[in-house]
Design an enzyme around this catalytic site. Structure first.
Site, PDB file in Angstrom:
ATOM      1  N   GLU A  94      40.668  34.709  32.149  1.00  0.00           N
ATOM      2  CA  GLU A  94      41.787  34.819  33.083  1.00  0.00           C
ATOM      3  C   GLU A  94      42.239  33.402  33.440  1.00  0.00           C
ATOM      4  OE1 GLU A  94      40.180  39.138  34.621  1.00  0.00           O
ATOM      5  OE2 GLU A  94      40.447  37.550  36.106  1.00  0.00           O
ATOM      6  N   GLU A 250      45.050  39.567  42.109  1.00  0.00           N
ATOM      7  CA  GLU A 250      45.416  39.764  40.702  1.00  0.00           C
ATOM      8  C   GLU A 250      46.845  39.271  40.515  1.00  0.00           C
ATOM      9  OE1 GLU A 250      43.392  40.881  38.406  1.00  0.00           O
ATOM     10  OE2 GLU A 250      41.811  41.981  39.466  1.00  0.00           O
TER      11      GLU A 250
HETATM   12 ZN   LIG Z   1      39.295  39.284  36.782  1.00  0.00          ZN
END
Ligand SMILES: [Zn+2]
Length: 367
Positions: A94, A250
């Site tokens: 990520e 997120e």
């Molecule tokens: Zn994550």
């Protein structure tokens, strides 16, 4: 070298001494923590507070505590009211959050910005960063709050324990009148009906903090999922143990290093920078109409091998279904939606019996 939690300082000295001092000097000059962290994914011999790996930035002391763990402390005489943890890369692939943290660190090392509150910057999972995967053996973001103690030796077990220790030491160094913050930055694997969303860790009897929701909105995140119970996430760890204002944030979809459109994350980067530099956050007052707020209705749990989930694994998070839709069947039972706006988050049919295959949420508002 072993890849479990039995690394000794001798292992670490063997890998690196000269190479490490060179790389460290390079870091002090250029501020590239991604590069240093990826070069020394297993760490280096000198770790902890007294390792002498520190240098000065603009009225601040910068200390490299461990691989991917950087402490920045103001040296001025003004007493700080906040202690802040900004973590990234708990899932190694990520990359956008890691690049956000990197940008802040570059600005600090270049003395372009002045940090006014003690801040711990974290790149969480160097090994997974290097293999461009979410994790190597275990999902690191399920191992906090001591859950790492219950699993077999692996890198994540070792790293979760270390991260808990550094964050605990950091918050414990604060006084009672200081407010703690922890924003754990992620990007999601699947697409989402709402591109950016945050999970607000379960607060028990404490009310949800509207000013924190305004901060999230300022970061470009106006979809909030209220946690419904204790978990093993990093943000829950800080929230539950240190009363930190904490979120799992997120920020969009997973992409490779260098492939992120960083303008998409500018609002979050700017607000986090303003927070650590004690600039005016310019937040709008909380208004339900600015948000998509969701509370958990419950889990769909896989009970037997006959379990069938009628939500595709690739379905976007927060996809909603009309009342009366059958979402799953299992031996002798089915799950059928009964509430308006019932939506599915994190669907995954490939779990073991007894585990959660999907989280069901419904829209809510704050009074
Ligand atoms: Zn994550």
């Amino acid at each position: 070298m072993t890849n479990d939690n039995t690394l000794t300082s001798q292992d670490l000295t063997d890998i690196n001494s000269d190479d490490f001092s060179q790389a460290y000097q390079q870091f002090v000059k250029a501020g590239d923590l991604i590069s240093l962290t990826r070069q020394f994914e297993q760490g280096f011999a000198q770790t902890g507070r007294d390792n002498q790996l520190n240098f000065n930035a603009k009225e601040a002391k910068v200390s490299l505590l461990d691989t991917g763990i950087l402490l920045v402390e103001p040296t001025g005489s003004v007493k700080s009211s906040k202690r802040i943890v900004i973590s990234s890369g708990i899932h190694g692939n990520e990359t956008a959050p890691i690049e956000i943290v990197q940008q802040l660190i570059s600005d600090i090392v270049a003395q372009d910005i002045q940090v006014k509150h003690p801040t711990l910057f974290i790149m969480g999972h160097p090994v997974a960063m290097n293999i461009a995967k979410r994790f190597e053996t275990e999902n690191l973001n399920r191992l906090f709050c001591g859950k790492h103690q219950t699993i077999e030796p692996c890198y994540e077990k070792y790293r979760a324990e270390k991260l808990e220790q550094y964050v605990s030491d950091f918050f414990n160094a604060g006084t009672n009148d200081v407010t703690n913050y922890h924003y754990d930055l992620h990007t999601a694997i699947r697409s989402s009906k709402y591109e950016k969303f945050a999970i607000y860790p379960y607060q028990g009897d404490k009310p949800w903090d509207k000013e924190q929701l305004s901060f999230m909105a300022g970061c470009g995140v106006n979809t909030i999922l209220f946690g419904h119970g204790p978990t093993g996430t990093f943000s829950y760890f800080s929230s539950a143990n240190f009363a930190a204002h904490a979120f799992t944030v997120e920020l969009g979809k997973v992409r490779a290093f260098g492939e992120n459109d960083m303008s998409n994350f500018q609002a979050a980067a700017d607000k986090i920078s303003a927070l650590v530099c004690d600039e005016d956050l310019l937040l709008k007052d909380f208004d339900n109409n600015d948000f998509n707020l969701f509370e958990a209705l419950g889990d769909i749990t896989k009970v037997s091998d006959n379990f069938k989930l009628f939500v595709d694994d690739a379905a976007s998070n927060f996809t909603d279904y009309p009342i009366g839709t059958v979402l799953s069947t299992d031996t002798g039972e089915e799950y059928r939606t009964t509430k308006h706006g019932e939506s599915v988050v994190f669907p995954n049919a490939n779990v073991g019996n007894g585990q959660r295959a999907a989280l069901i949420v419904v829209p809510t508002t704050l009074s």
